[in-house]
Motif scaffolding. Structure first.
Motif, PDB file in Angstrom:
ATOM      1  N   GLY A   6      46.366  47.285  -4.376  1.00  0.00           N
ATOM      2  CA  GLY A   6      47.360  46.840  -5.347  1.00  0.00           C
ATOM      3  C   GLY A   6      47.529  45.333  -5.338  1.00  0.00           C
ATOM      4  N   GLN A   7      47.544  44.766  -4.137  1.00  0.00           N
ATOM      5  CA  GLN A   7      47.663  43.309  -4.024  1.00  0.00           C
ATOM      6  C   GLN A   7      46.476  42.618  -4.687  1.00  0.00           C
ATOM      7  OE1 GLN A   7      50.155  41.696  -2.148  1.00  0.00           O
ATOM      8  NE2 GLN A   7      49.374  39.648  -2.504  1.00  0.00           N
ATOM      9  N   PHE A   8      45.272  43.141  -4.445  1.00  0.00           N
ATOM     10  CA  PHE A   8      44.070  42.547  -5.016  1.00  0.00           C
ATOM     11  C   PHE A   8      44.090  42.633  -6.543  1.00  0.00           C
ATOM     12  CE2 PHE A   8      39.471  42.909  -6.169  1.00  0.00           C
ATOM     13  CZ  PHE A   8      39.105  41.603  -5.838  1.00  0.00           C
ATOM     14  N   ALA A   9      44.520  43.784  -7.083  1.00  0.00           N
ATOM     15  CA  ALA A   9      44.603  43.942  -8.544  1.00  0.00           C
ATOM     16  C   ALA A   9      45.593  42.952  -9.139  1.00  0.00           C
ATOM     17  CB  ALA A   9      45.004  45.378  -8.887  1.00  0.00           C
ATOM     18  N   LEU A  10      46.709  42.734  -8.452  1.00  0.00           N
ATOM     19  CA  LEU A  10      47.714  41.798  -8.950  1.00  0.00           C
ATOM     20  C   LEU A  10      47.193  40.368  -8.933  1.00  0.00           C
ATOM     21  CD1 LEU A  10      50.566  42.205 -10.038  1.00  0.00           C
ATOM     22  CD2 LEU A  10      51.455  41.719  -7.763  1.00  0.00           C
ATOM     23  N   ILE A  11      46.449  40.025  -7.878  1.00  0.00           N
ATOM     24  CA  ILE A  11      45.855  38.681  -7.809  1.00  0.00           C
ATOM     25  C   ILE A  11      44.855  38.491  -8.946  1.00  0.00           C
ATOM     26  CG2 ILE A  11      44.354  37.177  -6.434  1.00  0.00           C
ATOM     27  CD1 ILE A  11      45.645  38.416  -3.931  1.00  0.00           C
ATOM     28  N   LEU A  12      44.021  39.506  -9.174  1.00  0.00           N
ATOM     29  CA  LEU A  12      43.052  39.423 -10.272  1.00  0.00           C
ATOM     30  C   LEU A  12      43.757  39.291 -11.622  1.00  0.00           C
ATOM     31  CD1 LEU A  12      40.204  41.979  -9.430  1.00  0.00           C
ATOM     32  CD2 LEU A  12      40.097  39.482  -9.412  1.00  0.00           C
ATOM     33  N   ALA A  13      44.853  40.025 -11.809  1.00  0.00           N
ATOM     34  CA  ALA A  13      45.598  39.935 -13.067  1.00  0.00           C
ATOM     35  C   ALA A  13      46.116  38.517 -13.276  1.00  0.00           C
ATOM     36  CB  ALA A  13      46.756  40.929 -13.063  1.00  0.00           C
ATOM     37  N   PHE A  14      46.620  37.901 -12.214  1.00  0.00           N
ATOM     38  CA  PHE A  14      47.094  36.519 -12.311  1.00  0.00           C
ATOM     39  C   PHE A  14      45.952  35.577 -12.695  1.00  0.00           C
ATOM     40  CE2 PHE A  14      47.410  32.459  -9.931  1.00  0.00           C
ATOM     41  CZ  PHE A  14      48.430  31.864 -10.678  1.00  0.00           C
ATOM     42  N   VAL A  15      44.808  35.738 -12.051  1.00  0.00           N
ATOM     43  CA  VAL A  15      43.662  34.857 -12.327  1.00  0.00           C
ATOM     44  C   VAL A  15      43.181  35.036 -13.760  1.00  0.00           C
ATOM     45  CG1 VAL A  15      41.262  34.373 -11.720  1.00  0.00           C
ATOM     46  CG2 VAL A  15      42.946  34.755  -9.909  1.00  0.00           C
TER      47      VAL A  15
END
Length: 659
Positions: A6-15
């Protein structure tokens, strides 16, 4: 592992959001057509990534993974599965992730529905929307991480706030957020139009369905919240003018003005600058509500955040987005010259008055909400702005506005004649006077407010019927021809009529529950009773019961009229041991003519249980009227006539797609 995904998906969404926003702005400067095609893919990617993050958080709650900090603080092993799932957004971090999910959902919906003929406008809208997404995903990552770990995890969590362990949490916040966040699309369209330098009737037709969608969700969300407060909080009320309620009312008032202003702009290509300003300010008020509720500066069941850093971050986003948009507006407002003109007596004029009164009412609520907070901040003094302030200021202002509702529907565009309209509305005026007199005679001869509210409700409702009859030419042509005109009436007109009729029902219900309510309280032992109006309420017995994660005292009561049983009622006082909090579960006997509302409190060994009884005339119609209001919005959204107008204009704009 789930939390890290979930953390990784959120980081990707931000990028993705940040890169898309910057790339779109840069691509539009260079007129790169490839960038326009990139916009849709990026919008959908943002939604998929945030959806993945939200799904991961849901799994953490459903499996009671207490190594996730937010789960440990807001869930418990013994909590029913329904409240484990709804608990995902029953906390600060999860509610902000839901905010982001709905935000990217709107962006993805735009990507799916947008036509290529407006590539430049749509791409600019994507750029602004992605910038908002980047800001809020950054807020989640840096100050409100929903995937923070807790090592070692506790055996059980701290449970969810008992007031939030209710089915209302499943519907109220998502609907409310769908309204709040929906106005981000109209905000982004407004900023895009300002940058593009083209604001016209076609822009209004494109934006209006999005504005109506957000307004409809917000209307339903507010009604669900009022209903939740009514039956769950146990204080016998549905609206208290507290800051959290006002946070949702302000964008609703501004949004109502906005959709009416869009109608004028769509029909007459005027009020351009005012309409754009309303688009900006409606979302600004939604953001201000988010800041108010999630910053920690107020304490309520909704205010999850207590860290000042979060409030500062939200305030920075608010200042950057709204300050930047107003700067662009200031630079470009001079170009927003109207082409349509209208006389002082016209539908445009009355809708403009409608807008000004709604804006003034919104400003009044804003003042009443933020003034006490400002005084407390600068002087440490406590100032309370409560119901008397709004009853004496807001209610008369809205009452005057309601008088204009039937008139505006009958007045002609551009240049109208007032006297024929007033003659047409004579039956509505007679019915309103009769309704007011009947209210004085039947309900309470001393309550002028009840008579005025009833008269306004009747005035609007009969005015809607007269408006429709005029459109059908009922009585002027053959009945079959009138039916044919009825069948051909656009859904947008039906939506307006249904919404205004729903407004009349809401006004009547508010009048009933506010002007004619009755209440009484007494300490009762089993077998004792109290009287209210013609009813006798008897406390039959009180039992100790045990729920899955609570214990309760359940009171069984009987309501009688003239020795005849009217209703068997069950009210509870619950204690949640993990949180050490208690709640009141009200007993409500709902009828079309009014609600019998009963609660029990903490007992006294000597005197028994405190029993509170309320009578709320026509309370049921508050929820029915709100549903009718929402139905009016849905009918207007479904109006394909305006969509066809956009489609017909498409070839004219196609040449500009690659500008």
């Amino acid at each position: 592992m789930i939390a890290e995904l979930g953390q990784f998906a959120l980081i990707l969404a931000f990028v993705v959001a940040l890169f898309q926003s910057l790339a779109l702005f840069a691509g539009l400067r260079t007129r790169d057509a490839v960038v326009h095609g990139f916009a849709r893919a990026g919008a959908i990617a943002q939604f998929v990534l945030v959806l993945a993050a939200f799904a991961c958080l849901t799994v953490l709650f459903a499996t009671s993974d207490f190594t996730a900090l937010v789960v440990a603080e807001n869930s418990h092993t013994d909590k029913p599965m329904l409240y484990k799932i709804t608990g995902v957004w029953g906390n600060h971090e999860g509610s902000m992730l839901l905010w982001g999910l709905i935000l990217t959902g709107y962006t993805a919906a735009l990507a799916w529905s947008a036509k290529p003929v407006e590539a430049r406008l749509i791409s600019l809208t994507f750029a602004v929307q992605s910038l908002i997404t980047a800001a809020f995903t950054a807020f989640l990552l840096f100050t409100s991480n929903p995937f923070a770990r807790l090592w070692p995890g506790p055996e059980n969590g701290q449970d969810l706030n008992p007031l939030l362990q209710d089915p209302g949490l499943a519907s109220h916040p998502p609907m409310l957020y769908a309204g709040y966040v929906g106005f981000s699309i109209t905000f982004s369209f407004a900023v895009a139009a300002l940058i593009d330098g083209r604001v016209d009737a076609r822009w209004a037709r494109i934006v209006r369905p999005w504005a109506l969608t957000a307004w409809t969700f917000l209307t339903i969300g507010i009604a669900l919240g009022a209903s939740w407060a009514y039956y769950e909080l146990g204080w016998g009320g549905w609206w208290a003018w507290d800051p959290v309620e006002n946070a949702s009312l302000m964008p609703w008032l501004a949004g109502t003005a906005f959709i009416h202003s869009l109608r004028v702009m769509e029909k007459r290509d005027t009020l351009k600058a005012w309409t754009i300003l309303l688009a900006l300010m409606t979302f600004a008020l939604s953001m201000a509500g988010t800041f108010l509720v999630r910053s920690g500066i107020i304490t309520s069941v909704h205010a999850f955040a207590v860290d000042p850093e979060r409030g500062v971050f939200i305030l920075a986003i608010l200042v950057a987005l709204i300050g930047g948009s107003l700067l662009i507006y200031g630079l470009r407002a001079g170009l927003l010259k109207p082409t349509g003109v209208f006389s002082a007596v016209s539908r445009e004029s009355l809708l403009l008055i409608n807008n000004l009164v709604l804006a003034a009412a919104c400003g009044l609520v804003f003042f009443g909400t933020f003034y006490p907070l400002f005084i407390t901040t600068v002087s440490n003094e406590t100032v309370t702005v409560g119901a008397p302030f709004y009853n004496n200021t807001f209610n008369p202002m809205l009452g005057a506005l309601l008088l204009l509702v039937p008139i505006s529907g009958l007045l002609a565009w551009k240049r109208g004649k007032l006297m024929p309209v007033l003659r047409d509305l004579a039956p509505a005026a007679i019915a309103a006077v009769a309704g007011g007199v009947a209210a004085l005679w039947i309900a309470d001869r001393g309550l002028i407010a009840g008579a005025l509210g009833t008269a306004l409700a009747v005035w609007i409702a009969v005015g809607v019927v007269i408006d429709l009859a005029k459109r059908f030419k009922l009585g002027e042509i053959a009945f079959a021809a009138s039916l044919a005109r009825m069948a051909r009436l656009p859904l947008g007109i039906w939506g307006m009529a249904v919404a205004h009729f729903g407004l009349a029902v809401v006004v009547f219900a508010i009048t009933g529950v506010s002007a004619w309510k009755q209440e009484t309280s007494a300490f009762l032992m089993p077998g004792q009773h109290l009287d209210i109006r013609q009813l006798t309420i008897t406390l039959d017995r009180v039992e100790q019961v045990e729920g899955r994660n609570y214990v309760a005292e359940r009171g069984y009561l009987t309501a009688r009229r003239d020795q005849q049983v009217v209703s068997q009622l069950t009210a509870e006082r619950r204690l949640y041991p993990v949180r050490g909090m208690s709640t009141t579960e009200s007993a409500i006997h709902a009828r079309a003519t009014g609600d019998l509302y009963v609660t029990i409190g903490q007992p006294s060994p000597e005197r028994g249980w405190p029993v509170h009884v309320y009578l709320y005339p026509f309370a049921m119609w508050l929820w029915i009227g709100s549903a009718v209001l929402g139905l009016g919005g849905l009918l207007s959204i479904a109006d394909r006539g305006r969509r066809s107008l956009v489609a017909k204009a498409a070839p004219v704009q196609a040449k500009e797609a690659g500008r």
